[in-house]
Design a protein around this motif. Structure first.
Motif, short mmCIF file in Angstrom:
data_model
loop_
_atom_site.label_atom_id
_atom_site.label_comp_id
_atom_site.label_asym_id
_atom_site.label_seq_id
_atom_site.Cartn_x
_atom_site.Cartn_y
_atom_site.Cartn_z
N SER A 1 3.30 10.43 -9.63
CA SER A 1 2.56 10.67 -10.86
C SER A 1 1.80 11.99 -10.81
O SER A 1 1.78 12.76 -11.78
N GLU A 2 1.19 12.27 -9.66
CA GLU A 2 0.36 13.46 -9.52
C GLU A 2 1.18 14.74 -9.36
O GLU A 2 0.86 15.78 -9.94
N GLU B 1 0.83 -1.20 0.00
CA GLU B 1 0.00 0.00 0.00
C GLU B 1 0.86 1.25 0.00
O GLU B 1 0.54 2.25 -0.66
N GLU C 1 2.18 1.74 -3.50
CA GLU C 1 1.14 2.28 -4.38
C GLU C 1 0.95 3.77 -4.14
O GLU C 1 0.82 4.56 -5.08
N ARG C 2 0.93 4.17 -2.86
CA ARG C 2 0.76 5.60 -2.54
C ARG C 2 1.92 6.43 -3.09
O ARG C 2 1.73 7.54 -3.60
N GLN D 1 6.35 -1.74 -11.35
CA GLN D 1 5.49 -0.62 -11.71
C GLN D 1 6.27 0.50 -12.40
O GLN D 1 5.80 1.12 -13.35
N GLU E 1 1.56 6.92 -6.83
CA GLU E 1 0.46 7.87 -7.10
C GLU E 1 0.92 9.31 -6.87
O GLU E 1 0.64 10.20 -7.67
N LYS E 2 1.65 9.53 -5.77
CA LYS E 2 2.13 10.88 -5.46
C LYS E 2 3.12 11.37 -6.52
O LYS E 2 3.07 12.54 -6.93
N GLN F 1 5.93 1.91 -16.47
CA GLN F 1 5.85 3.31 -16.87
C GLN F 1 6.96 3.67 -17.86
O GLN F 1 6.73 4.32 -18.88
#
Length: 262
Positions: free
Chosen positions: A78-79, A68, A71-72, A124, A75-76, A128
């Motif tokens: 990417s954002e 988890e 994954e976080r 992951q 995401e951070k 990308q």
């Protein structure tokens, strides 16, 4: 590849070698993302990177063994940051102890951090990079992944795994424009040994073989610009690893005597 405005992500970037890699990349104009469990330390690394690069830098918490958390983190990035150009798997730890005395929970956790978590995260990142058709993955393994010595049965096993994984990954990703480099250091003068060898006797016993983290970091960052298959330091241990492969019986003798300093 010039590092100017390239996104360089470093796990285990709160101290030691990871911290120094962050600084060296920032000096070359990279946008540095430092990741580690200790948020109080990565915040300081982030600020120093911003001073060195004159650019934005980022600090995100990461527990490599927690899917988890992985994954976080992605995401951070990417954002808030964007696509990753260089990814450095530096997070990991070791404990020097007789295998028969080691807690099974420690064995499992060392594999979770050094191998399994690293592989999940790398997968992951590789997906990308394959989409963008470029990238560079740098896996920090260890000379212990080439020369196993007493009291490193578990740690060496994790690093042998990292090397095997990296060698296959390199072949798979090369056609996609992605480089894979493995870094195999001997002992480095960092806090790694606070946990690996609390007595402090190991570093003092290997003396001239001990690496300075900032110098090794310079070598690693140069490889981001001019990719290499592998970095072995110090050179004498890299040569010893080659001899170990060619003459395994002699290698076993040396590993159990000359290199048995733990």
């Amino acid at each position: 590849m010039n590092l100017e405005n390239k996104v360089v992500v470093v796990t285990g970037g709160s101290a030691g070698l990871g911290e120094q890699i962050c600084y060296e990349a920032a000096k070359r104009g990279a946008i540095v993302v430092t990741c580690a469990r200790r948020t109080n330390l990565i915040g300081k690394v982030k600020e120093q990177c911003m001073e060195l690069s004159g650019k934005e830098a980022y600090a995100f918490q990461l527990d490599v063994a927690n899917p988890e958390s992985v994954e976080r983190l992605l995401e951070k990035i990417s954002e808030k940051v964007g696509k990753i150009d260089v990814f450095v798997n530096n997070a990991g730890y070791g404990i020097f102890q007789e295998f028969t005395e080691m807690d099974p929970a420690v064995i499992r956790n060392m594999f979770e951090v050094n191998v399994l978590g690293m592989m999940v995260l790398t997968q992951q990142v590789a997906i990308q990079m394959a989409e963008q058709k470029h990238g560079h993955i740098i896996n920090v393994a260890s000379i212990a992944g080439k020369i196993a010595t007493p009291k490193t049965a578990v740690y060496s096993a994790t690093k042998f795994a990292v090397l095997g994984f990296s060698n296959a990954l390199r072949l798979e990703l090369k056609p996609l424009g992605i480089n894979v480099t493995t870094v195999n250091p001997g002992p480095i003068e960092t806090a790694f040994f606070d946990q690996a060898d609390p007595s402090g006797s190991y570093l003092s016993s290997v003396g001239s073989l001990v690496l300075e983290p900032n110098k090794l970091a310079q070598t690693i960052v140069k490889a981001m610009i001019h990719p290499k298959r592998e970095i072995n330091r110090p050179h004498i241990l890299g040569a010893a690893a080659k001899l170990y492969t060619l003459f395994p019986a002699i290698g076993d003798y040396m590993a159990g005597t000359m290199f048995n300093k733990k």
